[in-house]
Design an enzyme around this catalytic site. Structure first.
Site, short mmCIF file in Angstrom:
data_model
loop_
_atom_site.label_atom_id
_atom_site.label_comp_id
_atom_site.label_asym_id
_atom_site.label_seq_id
_atom_site.Cartn_x
_atom_site.Cartn_y
_atom_site.Cartn_z
CG ASP A 249 -1.98 -1.10 1.13
OD1 ASP A 249 -2.40 -1.42 0.01
OD2 ASP A 249 -2.37 -1.64 2.18
CG ASP B 290 -8.04 -5.69 -2.16
OD1 ASP B 290 -9.22 -5.97 -2.41
OD2 ASP B 290 -7.66 -5.24 -1.05
CG LEU B 291 -8.16 -2.91 -8.41
CD1 LEU B 291 -8.13 -2.62 -9.90
CD2 LEU B 291 -7.39 -1.83 -7.67
CE LYS B 292 -11.17 -3.95 0.00
NZ LYS B 292 -9.77 -3.59 -0.24
N PRO C 287 -23.90 -5.07 -12.87
CG PRO C 287 -25.54 -6.71 -12.52
CD PRO C 287 -25.31 -5.22 -12.46
CB THR D 258 -19.65 -1.78 -14.93
OG1 THR D 258 -20.57 -0.99 -15.65
CG2 THR D 258 -18.35 -1.04 -14.75
NE ARG E 138 -2.29 -3.84 12.40
CZ ARG E 138 -2.62 -3.88 11.10
NH1 ARG E 138 -2.52 -5.01 10.41
NH2 ARG E 138 -3.02 -2.79 10.47
NE ARG F 185 -1.97 -0.05 8.12
CZ ARG F 185 -3.14 0.44 8.51
NH1 ARG F 185 -3.22 1.70 8.90
NH2 ARG F 185 -4.21 -0.32 8.51
O1 C5P Z 1 -1.88 -2.45 6.82
P1 C5P Z 1 -2.93 -3.51 7.03
O2 C5P Z 1 -2.33 -4.84 7.44
O3 C5P Z 1 -4.05 -3.06 7.92
O4 C5P Z 1 -3.52 -3.74 5.56
C1 C5P Z 1 -4.62 -4.55 5.29
C2 C5P Z 1 -4.88 -4.56 3.82
O5 C5P Z 1 -6.04 -5.35 3.57
C3 C5P Z 1 -5.16 -3.18 3.21
O6 C5P Z 1 -4.52 -3.17 1.96
C4 C5P Z 1 -6.67 -3.13 3.04
O7 C5P Z 1 -7.04 -2.42 1.87
C5 C5P Z 1 -7.03 -4.60 2.87
N1 C5P Z 1 -8.39 -4.98 3.28
C6 C5P Z 1 -8.88 -4.79 4.57
N2 C5P Z 1 -10.16 -5.18 4.88
C7 C5P Z 1 -10.92 -5.79 3.96
C8 C5P Z 1 -10.43 -6.00 2.66
C9 C5P Z 1 -9.13 -5.60 2.38
O8 C5P Z 1 -8.17 -4.27 5.44
N3 C5P Z 1 -12.13 -6.23 4.30
#
Ligand code: C5P
Length: 238
Positions: free
Chosen positions: A13, A62-64, A69, A71, A186, A216
Site C-alpha cells: 500500500d 484488490d480493487l474491490k 453487473p 461493468t 496483527r 503495515r
Molecule cells: O496495513 P494492514 O495490514 O491493515 O492492511 C490490510 C490490507 O487489507 C489493506 O490493503 C486493506 O485495503 C485490505 N483490506 C482490509 N479489509 C478488507 C479488505 C481488504 O483491510 N475487508
C-alpha cells in the site's frame, strides 16, 4: 506441515512505483504473493502488475469492484487478461456476482489460462457494529459477514474476504474449500491503526483462514524482511 509462504499475502500500500519496487525487491526471497490495491494501482496505472509478473510473483488485485453487473463482468475480464491470481469484488446482488464468475471462466478459457480466484468482500475489517448501524444495517459484523458469505457461495464465486474473527463461522456455513482471505492481521503487540477486528497470524490460521493479508506490520517495520519471515514462521507453528 503448512507452508507459510503459500498463506501470506503482503499488501503493497504505497502511492509510488519506486517504493513498491523496493519493497518487492526486499521481500522477494521471503514472500511469494503480493497485493496491489487501490492506492498502488491508481498511482502507477498497473505498472506494479508488470513488475510482479517479471519477478514471477503471484498477484492479488484488490480493487474491490462494486458496480452494475455489466461493468463488473467486463472489469473482471480485463483483470483475467492481466493474469492476476486472486481478485476482489464486493458481495452485492447475486446476479452481479454470478456474471463475474461466468466472465472469469469464459475469458480464462479463451486465453487458455487458469481463471483467477474471485473473492467477495463481506464486511471491511475497519468496520464495527456501530459503523454498520450508522449505515442503516442492524446486523452485527459477524451476522452480516456470514450472510454475505452464503450469498457469495450461492452465486458461484470462489470465496470471500472477512475478518479472521468470523472465519470459523464462515467455515461452518460454507465449508472448508470455500476460500477465506483475511486482512486485519496483527502480530501481538503491534499497532492496530484503523483496523477494528484484528487477529494474530497464528489465531487466524487456527480459525481456518486460507490466506492472510498483511500490510503495515511488514511494510512499516524497521526490518520488513525479518517481519515477513517472523509471520511465515508464526503461520507454520500455528
Ligand atoms: O496495513 P494492514 O495490514 O491493515 O492492511 C490490510 C490490507 O487489507 C489493506 O490493503 C486493506 O485495503 C485490505 N483490506 C482490509 N479489509 C478488507 C479488505 C481488504 O483491510 N475487508
Amino acid at each position: 506441515m503448512i507452508n507459510g509462504k503459500e498463506k501470506l499475502i503482503v499488501a503493497i500500500d504505497t502511492d509510488e512505483f519506486d517504493k513498491a519496487k523496493n519493497l518487492i525487491d526486499t521481500l522477494e526471497d521471503s514472500v511469494d504473493i503480493f497485493k496491489v490495491g487501490l492506492e498502488q494501482y491508481v498511482a502507477t496505472r498497473g505498472k506494479t502488475i508488470d513488475y510482479l509478473h517479471e519477478k514471477g510473483k503471484k498477484i492479488f488485485l484488490d480493487l474491490k469492484f462494486h458496480d452494475i453487473p455489466n461493468t463488473m463482468q467486463s472489469a473482471v475480464r480485463a483483470a483475467v487478461r492481466d493474469r492476476v491470481w486472486l481478485m476482489t469484488i464486493h458481495v452485492s446482488d447475486i446476479n452481479g456476482m454470478k456474471e463475474c464468475a461466468k466472465a472469469a471462466k469464459e475469458e480464462a478459457e479463451k486465453l487458455g489460462i487458469d481463471k483467477p480466484i474471485i473473492v467477495g468482500v463481506t464486511v471491511l475489517t475497519s468496520l464495527s457494529n456501530d459503523d454498520l448501524k450508522d449505515i442503516g444495517c442492524d446486523l452485527t459484523t459477524e451476522e452480516l459477514a456470514v450472510k454475505r458469505a452464503k450469498l457469495a457461495k450461492e452465486a458461484g464465486i470462489d470465496g470471500i474476504v472477512c475478518s479472521a474473527m468470523e472465519v470459523s463461522k464462515i467455515v461452518d456455513a460454507c465449508g472448508e474449500d470455500f476460500v477465506k482471505v483475511c486482512p486485519g492481521i496483527r502480530p501481538l503487540n503491534k499497532e492496530v491503526g484503523d483496523q477494528k477486528r484484528v487477529v494474530t497470524p497464528a489465531d487466524a490460521i487456527r480459525n481456518g483462514a486460507s490466506y492472510l493479508v498483511v500490510g503495515r506490520p511488514i511494510t512499516k517495520a524497521t526490518n520488513p524482511k525479518q517481519a515477513a519471515i517472523d509471520i511465515v514462521k508464526e503461520i507454520e507453528n500455528a
